[in-house]
Design a protein around this motif. Structure first.
Motif, PDB file in Angstrom:
ATOM      1  N   GLY A 186     -11.272  15.862  -1.404  1.00  0.00           N
ATOM      2  CA  GLY A 186     -10.553  16.453  -2.523  1.00  0.00           C
ATOM      3  C   GLY A 186      -9.397  15.605  -3.014  1.00  0.00           C
ATOM      4  N   LEU A 187      -9.449  14.308  -2.754  1.00  0.00           N
ATOM      5  CA  LEU A 187      -8.374  13.409  -3.152  1.00  0.00           C
ATOM      6  C   LEU A 187      -8.826  12.527  -4.311  1.00  0.00           C
ATOM      7  N   HIS A 188      -7.897  12.210  -5.193  1.00  0.00           N
ATOM      8  CA  HIS A 188      -8.173  11.292  -6.297  1.00  0.00           C
ATOM      9  C   HIS A 188      -7.616   9.927  -5.919  1.00  0.00           C
ATOM     10  N   ARG A 189      -8.411   8.897  -6.066  1.00  0.00           N
ATOM     11  CA  ARG A 189      -7.933   7.548  -5.743  1.00  0.00           C
ATOM     12  C   ARG A 189      -7.616   6.816  -7.042  1.00  0.00           C
ATOM     13  N   ASP A 190      -6.561   6.066  -7.007  1.00  0.00           N
ATOM     14  CA  ASP A 190      -6.144   5.263  -8.152  1.00  0.00           C
ATOM     15  C   ASP A 190      -6.073   3.817  -7.666  1.00  0.00           C
ATOM     16  N   ILE A 191      -7.136   3.069  -7.859  1.00  0.00           N
ATOM     17  CA  ILE A 191      -7.215   1.704  -7.349  1.00  0.00           C
ATOM     18  C   ILE A 191      -6.504   0.771  -8.321  1.00  0.00           C
ATOM     19  N   THR A 192      -5.411   0.175  -7.844  1.00  0.00           N
ATOM     20  CA  THR A 192      -4.640  -0.744  -8.688  1.00  0.00           C
ATOM     21  C   THR A 192      -4.681  -2.175  -8.177  1.00  0.00           C
ATOM     22  N   GLN A 193      -5.051  -2.365  -6.935  1.00  0.00           N
ATOM     23  CA  GLN A 193      -5.163  -3.697  -6.345  1.00  0.00           C
ATOM     24  C   GLN A 193      -6.419  -3.719  -5.481  1.00  0.00           C
ATOM     25  N   VAL A 194      -7.095  -4.843  -5.444  1.00  0.00           N
ATOM     26  CA  VAL A 194      -8.281  -5.012  -4.611  1.00  0.00           C
ATOM     27  C   VAL A 194      -8.144  -6.326  -3.858  1.00  0.00           C
ATOM     28  N   ALA A 195      -8.466  -6.303  -2.574  1.00  0.00           N
ATOM     29  CA  ALA A 195      -8.437  -7.521  -1.765  1.00  0.00           C
ATOM     30  C   ALA A 195      -9.644  -7.513  -0.840  1.00  0.00           C
ATOM     31  N   ASP A 196     -10.115  -8.688  -0.507  1.00  0.00           N
ATOM     32  CA  ASP A 196     -11.252  -8.808   0.407  1.00  0.00           C
ATOM     33  C   ASP A 196     -10.818  -9.094   1.836  1.00  0.00           C
ATOM     34  N   GLU A 197      -9.819  -9.931   1.985  1.00  0.00           N
ATOM     35  CA  GLU A 197      -9.367 -10.316   3.322  1.00  0.00           C
ATOM     36  C   GLU A 197      -8.626  -9.157   3.981  1.00  0.00           C
ATOM     37  N   LYS A 198      -9.026  -8.827   5.192  1.00  0.00           N
ATOM     38  CA  LYS A 198      -8.433  -7.668   5.879  1.00  0.00           C
ATOM     39  C   LYS A 198      -6.946  -7.863   6.139  1.00  0.00           C
ATOM     40  N   GLN A 199      -6.514  -9.092   6.485  1.00  0.00           N
ATOM     41  CA  GLN A 199      -5.087  -9.333   6.700  1.00  0.00           C
ATOM     42  C   GLN A 199      -4.312  -9.096   5.412  1.00  0.00           C
ATOM     43  N   THR A 200      -4.880  -9.460   4.282  1.00  0.00           N
ATOM     44  CA  THR A 200      -4.232  -9.228   2.988  1.00  0.00           C
ATOM     45  C   THR A 200      -4.118  -7.733   2.733  1.00  0.00           C
ATOM     46  N   ILE A 201      -5.162  -6.998   3.035  1.00  0.00           N
ATOM     47  CA  ILE A 201      -5.144  -5.547   2.836  1.00  0.00           C
ATOM     48  C   ILE A 201      -4.058  -4.912   3.691  1.00  0.00           C
TER      49      ILE A 201
END
Length: 95
Positions: free
Chosen positions: A6-21
């Motif tokens: 029941g949550l709305h996500r607002d994706i403003t940044q995307v990263a592939d590297e887990k350390q970056t995330i």
């Protein structure tokens, strides 16, 4: 997973590297769903919580993938792909 909760996500940044995330989360840029192993990348101010099963609802699984250059085969790559194929069920169960 978010919609099911029941949550709305607002994706403003995307990263592939887990350390970056993990670093983005540490910098206050939101939250992330990451593989369990990323908890070894502990960073000040970041808390890792396991995804919990709800009674009667299956735990959502995230897709796993492997990529390789199809035309460039070598014994090591072939052995790794064979290992992954033989253990696919075991690896995906703990992902």
């Amino acid at each position: 997973m978010f919609a099911a909760a029941g949550l709305h996500r607002d994706i403003t940044q995307v990263a592939d590297e887990k350390q970056t995330i993990v670093s983005m989360v540490a910098g206050g840029l939101g939250l992330a769903v990451v593989p369990r192993w990323t908890s070894s990348l502990a960073s000040a101010g970041v808390r890792f919580l396991p995804v919990q099963e709800e009674a009667g609802r299956p735990t959502p699984k995230l897709p796993l993938a492997v990529a390789w250059m199809k035309a460039a085969g070598d014994p090591e790559s072939d052995a790794l792909l064979d290992l992954l194929r033989r253990n696919r069920e075991r690896y995906s169960a703990s992902a």
